[in-house]
Design an enzyme around this catalytic site. Structure first.
Site, mmCIF file in Angstrom:
data_model
loop_
_atom_site.group_PDB
_atom_site.id
_atom_site.type_symbol
_atom_site.label_atom_id
_atom_site.label_comp_id
_atom_site.label_asym_id
_atom_site.label_seq_id
_atom_site.Cartn_x
_atom_site.Cartn_y
_atom_site.Cartn_z
ATOM 1 N N LYS A 13 0.829 -1.213 0.000
ATOM 2 C CA LYS A 13 0.000 0.000 0.000
ATOM 3 C C LYS A 13 0.869 1.272 0.000
ATOM 4 O O LYS A 13 0.601 2.193 -0.752
ATOM 5 C CB LYS A 13 -0.911 0.054 1.241
ATOM 6 C CG LYS A 13 -1.991 -1.000 1.276
ATOM 7 C CD LYS A 13 -3.005 -0.717 2.377
ATOM 8 C CE LYS A 13 -2.408 -0.685 3.782
ATOM 9 N NZ LYS A 13 -1.819 -1.968 4.227
ATOM 10 N N ARG A 88 -9.553 0.941 8.939
ATOM 11 C CA ARG A 88 -9.072 -0.414 9.224
ATOM 12 C C ARG A 88 -10.121 -1.224 9.973
ATOM 13 O O ARG A 88 -9.888 -2.385 10.291
ATOM 14 C CB ARG A 88 -7.813 -0.335 10.074
ATOM 15 C CG ARG A 88 -6.513 -0.571 9.302
ATOM 16 C CD ARG A 88 -5.393 -0.402 10.296
ATOM 17 N NE ARG A 88 -4.172 -1.052 9.951
ATOM 18 C CZ ARG A 88 -3.126 -0.444 9.396
ATOM 19 N NH1 ARG A 88 -3.195 0.809 9.035
ATOM 20 N NH2 ARG A 88 -2.005 -1.112 9.196
ATOM 21 N N ARG A 122 11.358 -6.086 5.032
ATOM 22 C CA ARG A 122 11.219 -4.667 4.702
ATOM 23 C C ARG A 122 12.160 -3.812 5.549
ATOM 24 O O ARG A 122 12.337 -4.045 6.743
ATOM 25 C CB ARG A 122 9.771 -4.262 4.977
ATOM 26 C CG ARG A 122 9.477 -2.813 4.715
ATOM 27 C CD ARG A 122 8.023 -2.576 4.488
ATOM 28 N NE ARG A 122 7.215 -2.795 5.678
ATOM 29 C CZ ARG A 122 5.882 -2.715 5.682
ATOM 30 N NH1 ARG A 122 5.232 -2.482 4.554
ATOM 31 N NH2 ARG A 122 5.212 -2.904 6.784
ATOM 32 N N ARG A 153 11.620 -1.743 11.182
ATOM 33 C CA ARG A 153 10.625 -1.313 12.172
ATOM 34 C C ARG A 153 10.357 -2.432 13.177
ATOM 35 O O ARG A 153 10.249 -3.598 12.798
ATOM 36 C CB ARG A 153 9.303 -0.979 11.451
ATOM 37 C CG ARG A 153 9.205 0.444 11.008
ATOM 38 C CD ARG A 153 8.090 0.683 10.018
ATOM 39 N NE ARG A 153 6.821 0.048 10.352
ATOM 40 C CZ ARG A 153 5.735 0.120 9.564
ATOM 41 N NH1 ARG A 153 5.784 0.798 8.426
ATOM 42 N NH2 ARG A 153 4.627 -0.472 9.911
ATOM 43 N N ARG A 164 -0.351 -8.636 13.460
ATOM 44 C CA ARG A 164 -0.922 -7.656 12.521
ATOM 45 C C ARG A 164 -1.731 -8.360 11.434
ATOM 46 O O ARG A 164 -2.786 -7.876 11.022
ATOM 47 C CB ARG A 164 0.197 -6.818 11.890
ATOM 48 C CG ARG A 164 0.813 -5.846 12.889
ATOM 49 C CD ARG A 164 2.083 -5.219 12.350
ATOM 50 N NE ARG A 164 1.843 -4.341 11.230
ATOM 51 C CZ ARG A 164 2.778 -3.983 10.357
ATOM 52 N NH1 ARG A 164 4.015 -4.437 10.478
ATOM 53 N NH2 ARG A 164 2.481 -3.171 9.364
HETATM 54 P P1 AMP Z 1 0.875 0.862 8.973
HETATM 55 O O1 AMP Z 1 2.116 1.631 8.758
HETATM 56 O O2 AMP Z 1 -0.290 1.361 8.142
HETATM 57 O O3 AMP Z 1 1.058 -0.628 8.824
HETATM 58 O O4 AMP Z 1 0.420 1.108 10.487
HETATM 59 C C1 AMP Z 1 1.269 0.757 11.566
HETATM 60 C C2 AMP Z 1 0.446 0.603 12.827
HETATM 61 O O5 AMP Z 1 -0.220 1.840 13.146
HETATM 62 C C3 AMP Z 1 -0.680 -0.418 12.748
HETATM 63 O O6 AMP Z 1 -0.221 -1.747 12.990
HETATM 64 C C4 AMP Z 1 -1.610 0.074 13.863
HETATM 65 O O7 AMP Z 1 -1.113 -0.262 15.137
HETATM 66 C C5 AMP Z 1 -1.496 1.594 13.709
HETATM 67 N N1 AMP Z 1 -2.530 2.093 12.778
HETATM 68 C C6 AMP Z 1 -2.337 2.614 11.537
HETATM 69 N N2 AMP Z 1 -3.515 2.942 10.969
HETATM 70 C C7 AMP Z 1 -4.470 2.618 11.868
HETATM 71 C C8 AMP Z 1 -5.896 2.678 11.865
HETATM 72 N N3 AMP Z 1 -6.575 3.136 10.804
HETATM 73 N N4 AMP Z 1 -6.558 2.250 12.971
HETATM 74 C C9 AMP Z 1 -5.894 1.799 14.049
HETATM 75 N N5 AMP Z 1 -4.566 1.669 14.113
HETATM 76 C C10 AMP Z 1 -3.835 2.076 13.034
#
Ligand code: AMP
Length: 206
Positions: A13, A88, A122, A153, A164
Protein backbone atom coordinates in the site's frame (compact mmCIF):
# COMPACT_ATOMS: atom_id res chain seq x y z
CA UNK A 1 -10.87 11.85 -6.50
CA UNK A 2 -11.10 10.51 -2.93
CA UNK A 3 -9.37 7.13 -2.81
CA UNK A 4 -8.95 4.49 -0.11
CA UNK A 5 -6.21 1.85 -0.46
CA UNK A 6 -7.05 -1.44 1.23
CA UNK A 7 -4.71 -4.37 1.66
CA UNK A 8 -3.01 -6.52 4.27
CA UNK A 9 0.25 -5.39 5.88
CA UNK A 10 2.92 -6.08 3.24
CA UNK A 11 0.55 -5.78 0.28
CA UNK A 12 2.48 -2.74 -0.94
CA UNK A 13 0.00 0.00 0.00
CA UNK A 14 2.72 2.49 0.98
CA UNK A 15 4.71 2.02 -2.22
CA UNK A 16 1.65 2.29 -4.44
CA UNK A 17 0.31 5.24 -2.47
CA UNK A 18 3.51 7.28 -2.99
CA UNK A 19 3.53 6.61 -6.74
CA UNK A 20 -0.20 7.24 -7.18
CA UNK A 21 -0.17 10.50 -5.24
CA UNK A 22 2.69 11.80 -7.33
CA UNK A 23 0.83 10.79 -10.49
CA UNK A 24 -2.52 12.26 -9.41
CA UNK A 25 -1.11 15.20 -7.44
CA UNK A 26 -3.16 14.47 -4.33
CA UNK A 27 -1.99 14.14 -0.71
CA UNK A 28 -0.97 10.75 0.66
CA UNK A 29 -2.51 10.27 4.08
CA UNK A 30 -1.03 7.33 5.95
CA UNK A 31 -2.31 6.92 9.50
CA UNK A 32 0.69 4.67 10.25
CA UNK A 33 3.08 7.49 9.17
CA UNK A 34 1.10 10.05 11.20
CA UNK A 35 1.34 7.85 14.31
CA UNK A 36 5.06 7.23 13.78
CA UNK A 37 5.61 11.00 13.54
CA UNK A 38 3.73 11.50 16.82
CA UNK A 39 5.84 8.78 18.45
CA UNK A 40 9.07 10.39 17.25
CA UNK A 41 7.95 13.78 18.55
CA UNK A 42 6.83 12.25 21.89
CA UNK A 43 3.36 13.83 21.71
CA UNK A 44 0.46 12.60 23.90
CA UNK A 45 -1.07 10.87 20.85
CA UNK A 46 2.32 9.27 20.19
CA UNK A 47 2.41 7.87 23.72
CA UNK A 48 -1.03 6.30 23.34
CA UNK A 49 -0.31 4.98 19.84
CA UNK A 50 3.06 3.43 20.70
CA UNK A 51 1.67 0.95 23.19
CA UNK A 52 -0.73 -0.44 20.56
CA UNK A 53 1.63 -0.31 17.58
CA UNK A 54 4.39 -2.15 19.48
CA UNK A 55 1.97 -5.03 20.09
CA UNK A 56 0.69 -5.09 16.50
CA UNK A 57 -2.75 -3.98 17.69
CA UNK A 58 -4.94 -1.21 16.35
CA UNK A 59 -4.90 2.21 17.94
CA UNK A 60 -8.43 2.90 19.30
CA UNK A 61 -10.96 4.08 16.70
CA UNK A 62 -11.75 7.31 18.56
CA UNK A 63 -8.12 8.51 18.39
CA UNK A 64 -7.61 7.43 14.79
CA UNK A 65 -10.89 8.82 13.47
CA UNK A 66 -10.24 12.26 14.95
CA UNK A 67 -6.77 12.43 13.40
CA UNK A 68 -8.17 11.61 9.96
CA UNK A 69 -11.17 13.94 10.30
CA UNK A 70 -8.85 16.86 11.07
CA UNK A 71 -6.41 15.94 8.30
CA UNK A 72 -9.13 15.68 5.63
CA UNK A 73 -10.41 19.13 6.62
CA UNK A 74 -7.10 20.68 5.51
CA UNK A 75 -7.04 22.69 2.29
CA UNK A 76 -4.83 20.31 0.30
CA UNK A 77 -7.53 17.60 0.48
CA UNK A 78 -10.13 19.72 -1.32
CA UNK A 79 -9.29 18.24 -4.74
CA UNK A 80 -8.92 14.67 -3.55
CA UNK A 81 -6.80 12.50 -1.29
CA UNK A 82 -5.51 9.00 -0.91
CA UNK A 83 -5.99 7.22 2.41
CA UNK A 84 -3.46 4.50 3.15
CA UNK A 85 -4.12 2.41 6.28
CA UNK A 86 -7.46 4.02 7.10
CA UNK A 87 -10.16 2.83 7.56
CA UNK A 88 -9.07 -0.41 9.22
CA UNK A 89 -12.36 -1.33 10.93
CA UNK A 90 -16.01 -1.16 9.90
CA UNK A 91 -16.54 1.41 12.67
CA UNK A 92 -13.84 3.63 11.13
CA UNK A 93 -15.40 3.23 7.67
CA UNK A 94 -18.77 4.33 9.05
CA UNK A 95 -17.16 7.29 10.80
CA UNK A 96 -15.45 8.25 7.53
CA UNK A 97 -18.83 8.26 5.77
CA UNK A 98 -19.88 10.89 8.31
CA UNK A 99 -17.19 13.40 7.33
CA UNK A 100 -16.14 12.59 3.74
CA UNK A 101 -17.30 10.80 0.62
CA UNK A 102 -15.01 8.09 -0.74
CA UNK A 103 -15.18 7.66 -4.53
CA UNK A 104 -13.23 4.47 -4.97
CA UNK A 105 -11.62 1.78 -2.83
CA UNK A 106 -8.70 -0.15 -4.30
CA UNK A 107 -8.02 -3.52 -2.70
CA UNK A 108 -4.44 -4.69 -3.33
CA UNK A 109 -4.59 -8.46 -3.20
CA UNK A 110 -1.46 -10.48 -2.34
CA UNK A 111 -1.49 -14.20 -1.41
CA UNK A 112 -1.29 -14.65 2.36
CA UNK A 113 1.86 -16.80 2.24
CA UNK A 114 3.85 -13.99 0.54
CA UNK A 115 2.95 -11.27 3.05
CA UNK A 116 5.14 -12.48 5.92
CA UNK A 117 8.28 -12.63 3.73
CA UNK A 118 7.57 -9.18 2.31
CA UNK A 119 7.17 -7.52 5.71
CA UNK A 120 9.97 -9.21 7.62
CA UNK A 121 12.45 -8.25 4.86
CA UNK A 122 11.22 -4.67 4.70
CA UNK A 123 13.58 -1.81 5.63
CA UNK A 124 12.23 1.73 5.76
CA UNK A 125 13.92 5.09 5.72
CA UNK A 126 13.79 6.67 9.18
CA UNK A 127 13.69 10.12 7.52
CA UNK A 128 11.35 9.95 4.50
CA UNK A 129 9.63 6.55 5.10
CA UNK A 130 10.61 5.18 1.66
CA UNK A 131 10.42 1.39 1.76
CA UNK A 132 12.89 -1.23 0.47
CA UNK A 133 13.28 -5.02 0.65
CA UNK A 134 16.48 -6.83 1.64
CA UNK A 135 16.02 -9.14 -1.38
CA UNK A 136 16.80 -6.12 -3.58
CA UNK A 137 19.18 -3.97 -1.50
CA UNK A 138 21.34 -6.67 0.13
CA UNK A 139 23.44 -5.13 2.92
CA UNK A 140 22.83 -1.52 1.89
CA UNK A 141 21.16 0.52 4.64
CA UNK A 142 21.08 4.05 3.17
CA UNK A 143 18.00 5.54 1.51
CA UNK A 144 18.44 6.16 -2.23
CA UNK A 145 16.00 9.06 -2.11
CA UNK A 146 17.22 11.15 0.83
CA UNK A 147 20.34 9.47 2.25
CA UNK A 148 18.57 8.63 5.57
CA UNK A 149 19.31 5.44 7.51
CA UNK A 150 17.19 2.40 6.69
CA UNK A 151 15.66 0.71 9.72
CA UNK A 152 13.84 -2.52 10.53
CA UNK A 153 10.62 -1.31 12.17
CA UNK A 154 9.96 -3.10 15.48
CA UNK A 155 6.44 -3.90 14.28
CA UNK A 156 7.91 -5.53 11.15
CA UNK A 157 9.47 -8.29 13.30
CA UNK A 158 8.01 -11.78 13.17
CA UNK A 159 5.81 -12.00 16.29
CA UNK A 160 4.27 -8.58 15.75
CA UNK A 161 3.71 -9.30 12.06
CA UNK A 162 1.74 -12.45 12.95
CA UNK A 163 -0.50 -10.35 15.20
CA UNK A 164 -0.92 -7.66 12.52
CA UNK A 165 -1.97 -10.24 9.93
CA UNK A 166 -4.43 -11.74 12.43
CA UNK A 167 -5.87 -8.29 13.16
CA UNK A 168 -6.17 -7.60 9.42
CA UNK A 169 -8.09 -10.84 8.78
CA UNK A 170 -10.47 -10.19 11.67
CA UNK A 171 -11.00 -6.46 11.70
CA UNK A 172 -10.00 -5.00 8.32
CA UNK A 173 -10.90 -7.69 5.75
CA UNK A 174 -14.65 -7.21 6.50
CA UNK A 175 -14.24 -3.80 4.81
CA UNK A 176 -13.92 -5.60 1.47
CA UNK A 177 -17.60 -6.63 1.67
CA UNK A 178 -18.55 -3.29 3.20
CA UNK A 179 -17.26 -1.38 0.16
CA UNK A 180 -18.31 -4.04 -2.37
CA UNK A 181 -21.90 -3.58 -1.15
CA UNK A 182 -21.56 0.14 -1.83
CA UNK A 183 -20.38 -0.63 -5.40
CA UNK A 184 -17.06 1.25 -5.09
CA UNK A 185 -14.59 -1.61 -4.56
CA UNK A 186 -11.97 -2.45 -7.22
CA UNK A 187 -9.64 -5.39 -6.68
CA UNK A 188 -6.16 -5.47 -8.22
CA UNK A 189 -3.50 -8.15 -8.28
CA UNK A 190 -0.71 -7.03 -5.93
CA UNK A 191 1.51 -10.02 -6.65
CA UNK A 192 3.31 -8.26 -9.51
CA UNK A 193 6.24 -5.86 -9.88
CA UNK A 194 5.41 -2.49 -8.27
CA UNK A 195 5.17 -0.67 -11.63
CA UNK A 196 2.74 -3.31 -12.95
CA UNK A 197 0.56 -3.03 -9.84
CA UNK A 198 0.52 0.74 -10.44
CA UNK A 199 -0.67 0.26 -14.00
CA UNK A 200 -3.42 -2.14 -12.78
CA UNK A 201 -4.53 0.50 -10.30
CA UNK A 202 -4.45 3.23 -12.95
CA UNK A 203 -6.72 1.09 -15.15
CA UNK A 204 -9.09 0.48 -12.23
CA UNK A 205 -9.34 4.23 -11.58
CA UNK A 206 -10.46 5.01 -15.17
P1 AMP B 1 0.88 0.86 8.97
O1 AMP B 1 2.12 1.63 8.76
O2 AMP B 1 -0.29 1.36 8.14
O3 AMP B 1 1.06 -0.63 8.82
O4 AMP B 1 0.42 1.11 10.49
C1 AMP B 1 1.27 0.76 11.57
C2 AMP B 1 0.45 0.60 12.83
O5 AMP B 1 -0.22 1.84 13.15
C3 AMP B 1 -0.68 -0.42 12.75
O6 AMP B 1 -0.22 -1.75 12.99
C4 AMP B 1 -1.61 0.07 13.86
O7 AMP B 1 -1.11 -0.26 15.14
C5 AMP B 1 -1.50 1.59 13.71
N1 AMP B 1 -2.53 2.09 12.78
C6 AMP B 1 -2.34 2.61 11.54
N2 AMP B 1 -3.51 2.94 10.97
C7 AMP B 1 -4.47 2.62 11.87
C8 AMP B 1 -5.90 2.68 11.86
N3 AMP B 1 -6.58 3.14 10.80
N4 AMP B 1 -6.56 2.25 12.97
C9 AMP B 1 -5.89 1.80 14.05
N5 AMP B 1 -4.57 1.67 14.11
C10 AMP B 1 -3.84 2.08 13.03
Amino acid sequence: MNIVLLGAPGAGKGTQASMLCEMLNIPHISTGDIFRRHIKELTPIGKIAKSYIDRGELVPDSVTEEIVRLRLAEADCKNGYLLDGFPRTVAQAKALEGFSKVDVVIEIDVPHEKLMHRIIGRRVCGKCAESYHVDFIGEKRVCEKCGGDLIHRDDDKEDTVKERLFVYANKTAPLIDFYAERGILKKVNGDLAAKDVLSEISKALK
